[in-house]
Scaffold this motif. Structure first.
Motif, PDB file in Angstrom:
ATOM      1  N   UNK A  68       0.813  -1.213   0.000  1.00 14.95           N
ATOM      2  CA  UNK A  68       0.000   0.000   0.000  1.00 14.95           C
ATOM      3  C   UNK A  68       0.845   1.261   0.000  1.00 14.95           C
ATOM      4  N   UNK A  69       2.122   1.134   0.343  1.00 16.15           N
ATOM      5  CA  UNK A  69       2.971   2.323   0.465  1.00 16.15           C
ATOM      6  C   UNK A  69       3.660   2.706  -0.837  1.00 16.15           C
ATOM      7  N   UNK A  70       3.541   1.895  -1.897  1.00 14.29           N
ATOM      8  CA  UNK A  70       4.246   2.194  -3.142  1.00 14.29           C
ATOM      9  C   UNK A  70       3.531   3.297  -3.926  1.00 14.29           C
ATOM     10  N   UNK A  71       4.243   3.820  -4.937  1.00 16.83           N
ATOM     11  CA  UNK A  71       3.709   4.912  -5.752  1.00 16.83           C
ATOM     12  C   UNK A  71       2.438   4.492  -6.474  1.00 16.83           C
ATOM     13  N   UNK A  72       1.588   5.470  -6.716  1.00 16.75           N
ATOM     14  CA  UNK A  72       0.348   5.221  -7.446  1.00 16.75           C
ATOM     15  C   UNK A  72       0.557   5.336  -8.952  1.00 16.75           C
ATOM     16  N   UNK A  73       1.451   6.240  -9.367  1.00 18.76           N
ATOM     17  CA  UNK A  73       1.807   6.336 -10.774  1.00 18.76           C
ATOM     18  C   UNK A  73       2.630   5.108 -11.141  1.00 18.76           C
TER      19      UNK A  73
ATOM     20  N   UNK B 150      10.806   6.882  -6.059  1.00 16.68           N
ATOM     21  CA  UNK B 150      10.966   7.927  -5.027  1.00 16.68           C
ATOM     22  C   UNK B 150      10.387   9.254  -5.500  1.00 16.68           C
ATOM     23  N   UNK B 151      10.644   9.606  -6.752  1.00 15.35           N
ATOM     24  CA  UNK B 151      10.115  10.869  -7.287  1.00 15.35           C
ATOM     25  C   UNK B 151       8.587  10.823  -7.319  1.00 15.35           C
ATOM     26  N   UNK B 152       8.051   9.689  -7.734  1.00 13.95           N
ATOM     27  CA  UNK B 152       6.598   9.553  -7.801  1.00 13.95           C
ATOM     28  C   UNK B 152       5.974   9.699  -6.423  1.00 13.95           C
ATOM     29  N   UNK B 153       6.530   9.018  -5.430  1.00 10.58           N
ATOM     30  CA  UNK B 153       5.965   9.089  -4.083  1.00 10.58           C
ATOM     31  C   UNK B 153       6.059  10.494  -3.507  1.00 10.58           C
TER      32      UNK B 153
ATOM     33  N   UNK C  17      -1.033  -2.837   7.323  1.00  9.48           N
ATOM     34  CA  UNK C  17      -0.962  -2.002   8.506  1.00  9.48           C
ATOM     35  C   UNK C  17      -2.301  -1.520   9.008  1.00  9.48           C
ATOM     36  N   UNK C  18      -3.420  -2.076   8.505  1.00  9.91           N
ATOM     37  CA  UNK C  18      -4.725  -1.660   8.998  1.00  9.91           C
ATOM     38  C   UNK C  18      -4.988  -2.286  10.355  1.00  9.91           C
ATOM     39  N   UNK C  19      -5.710  -1.553  11.175  1.00  8.08           N
ATOM     40  CA  UNK C  19      -5.993  -2.020  12.527  1.00  8.08           C
ATOM     41  C   UNK C  19      -7.485  -1.947  12.807  1.00  8.08           C
ATOM     42  N   UNK C  20      -7.866  -2.461  13.962  1.00 11.80           N
ATOM     43  CA  UNK C  20      -9.273  -2.492  14.342  1.00 11.80           C
ATOM     44  C   UNK C  20      -9.876  -1.084  14.311  1.00 11.80           C
ATOM     45  N   UNK C  21     -11.039  -0.980  13.694  1.00 14.09           N
ATOM     46  CA  UNK C  21     -11.734   0.306  13.612  1.00 14.09           C
ATOM     47  C   UNK C  21     -11.507   1.051  12.313  1.00 14.09           C
ATOM     48  N   UNK C  22     -10.501   0.649  11.524  1.00 16.01           N
ATOM     49  CA  UNK C  22     -10.270   1.287  10.231  1.00 16.01           C
ATOM     50  C   UNK C  22     -11.367   0.889   9.244  1.00 16.01           C
ATOM     51  N   UNK C  23     -11.642   1.789   8.307  1.00 12.37           N
ATOM     52  CA  UNK C  23     -12.711   1.558   7.329  1.00 12.37           C
ATOM     53  C   UNK C  23     -12.145   1.110   5.980  1.00 12.37           C
TER      54      UNK C  23
END
Length: 477
Positions: free
Chosen positions: A6-11, A334-337, A448-454
């Motif tokens: 989930x932490x990688x660039x979207x482009x 790195x540039x994308x992020x 990295x999602x935890x209890x209560x996250x949507x």
């Protein structure tokens, strides 16, 4: 941990395969570093070599546990110099050269080319640009068997380098016999994307689409914009194609190089209007051929392409023949992020409907993004068999991580071109409850999602045929 992360660039990152990354281990490391699509350039290498490269890419994907897409780049009617008598050859200012028929030069001042009828289509005053515009000749006199030229921009040329003819209307077809053969091979091998060089009209694109369909291929067709005629017919070309590549190498020679940035912005703008993904290519991190760091201008170039709305950026020689292929991919990521962190989504995006997606799906997917934004959801999940719903989700440009979930490997590979969509494989698509449980478990373990996250899910009830009409907001238990 295999991608998606989930932490990688979207482009998305497109990387060209070449001698610098030819092993399975090198390809696997590039996938792990962030490559989403590998490009095989048919302008270089034999069929046997292309078969080997494709096999290595698929093996590397299996090794990493993440299926990247493969883009086969058809060479098209690229005109090239023949073999020079002196190689390399200096072309001083005001020097005289003769373009002759055939493929054998009989004197140092004679040039041959791969386009047999070039002499017939040249006129006095035409420009002949060699080596990506490094050297420019002006045609002085045209006879039955030669064209006499004078050097107006000096430099050095080598055998087999490209010839560009800005303003010259050529009769050559968009697909030569070798391109047709390569396209059929792409269809037979399940290649995911096929790009067509030197597109001049929508019919060029439709011709390739028909050829692929006749051979049972669902590959996306990418139109490369690199001719003035393509800019003249840009709207109809974008309408006809599945995606676009801004091929700035030849485009910057075919038109005034000073006009290239504005042309790039216009192409991206039209693609966004017509909901088509767009790749920006050529010399993005050019200095990383021989340097482990890019120039500041190159970093700004990549960032501006992202800010303009590019879905993907492409590395060419940087990964194919450069000394730092892995570092180039990491730097691009790195540039994308860094650019995406400073990018702000401005409210509801108006997403145009297109032939790929049911109008209900378009409306529901756009609404799901707004719901996710309003409740600060940590994840959006789009369930799709064809990838078309993910296509719509990509255009919303939400910074919330988005999984494109499918039970089709082919669909997942094609989704690698879509901005912000992280392909995710599931075995069963019809069990909504089971899908939610699987995603929640994965999100806790890897996201990295935890209890209560949507988490916001976009799927269908089956009430509307071929439409996604269900939005589920789930709280991680």
């Amino acid at each position: 941990m295999p991608r998606p992360r989930l932490s990688t660039a979207r482009t998305k990152i497109v990387a060209t395969v070449g001698p610098a990354c030819s092993s399975v281990e090198q390809l696997a490391s590039l996938i792990d570093a962030g490559v989403d699509v590998f490009r095989i350039n048919t302008a270089h290498g034999s069929r046997e070599e292309h078969v080997g490269v494709l096999a290595k890419i698929r093996e590397a994907s299996d090794q990493v546990g993440y299926q990247v897409a493969v883009l086969l780049d058809l060479a098209g009617p690229k005109i090239r110099l023949g073999t020079l008598l002196t190689d390399p050859m200096e072309c001083p200012l005001d020097a005289k050269f003769r373009l002759i028929r055939g493929d054998v030069s009989g004197a140092p001042d004679e040039l041959t080319c791969s386009y047999e009828t070039l002499i017939d289509e040249l006129q006095p005053g035409d420009q002949v640009m060699l080596a990506d515009g490094a050297v420019t000749l002006r045609v002085e006199v045209v006879s039955a068997d030669s064209a006499e030229c004078v050097v107006v921009a000096e430099g050095s040329i080598r055998s087999r380098q490209g010839i560009n003819l800005p303003g010259v209307k050529l009769s050559v077809s968009a697909m030569l016999p070798r391109d047709i053969d390569n396209a059929i091979w792409a269809a037979q091998c399940g290649i995911d994307l096929v790009s067509l060089s030197f597109v001049r009209s929508a019919e060029d694109v439709l011709g390739l689409k028909r050829l692929l369909a006749e051979h049972g291929s669902q590959a996306l067709v990418i139109a490369k914009i690199e001719k003035p005629e393509a800019l003249d017919h840009l709207e109809s070309i974008v309408e006809a194609t599945d995606g676009v590549m801004v091929a700035r190498g030849d485009l910057g020679v075919e038109i005034d190089v000073a006009e290239t940035p504005v042309a790039q912005k216009r192409i991206i703008r039209v693609c966004k209007q017509k909901v088509k993904p767009v790749i920006v290519a050529t010399q993005m991190l050019e200095s990383m051929h021989h340097s482990s760091r890019p120039t500041r201008a190159e970093v700004s170039d990549v960032a501006n392409a992202i800010l303009d709305g590019a879905d993907a950026c492409m590395l060419s020689g940087e990964t194919a023949i450069g000394e730092y292929p892995l570092e180039s991919v990491r730097m691009m990521g790195r540039i994308m992020q860094a650019t995406e962190r400073d990018w702000k989504r401005s409210g509801a995006n108006s997403i145009a409907c297109n032939h790929r997606v049911h109008p209900i799906t378009t409306a529901v997917t756009a609404a799901a993004t707004e719901v996710a934004e309003s409740i600060s959801a940590k994840l959006i999940v789009i369930a799709t068999r064809s990838g078309n719903t993910a296509w719509v989700g990509s255009q919303s440009r939400s910074l919330i991580p988005t999984l494109g979930v499918s039970n089709s490997i082919e669909t997942l590979r094609r989704m690698n071109l879509l901005w912000g969509i992280k392909p995710f494989y599931v075995e069963k698509m019809d069990d909504t409850s089971g899908l939610i449980d699987k995603i929640c478990q994965w999100a806790r373990d890897n996201g990295g999602l935890k209890r209560g996250d949507h988490i916001v899910f976009v799927t269908g009830t089956g009430v509307f045929k071929k439409a996604h009409n269900l939005v589920v907001v789930h709280t991680v238990p």
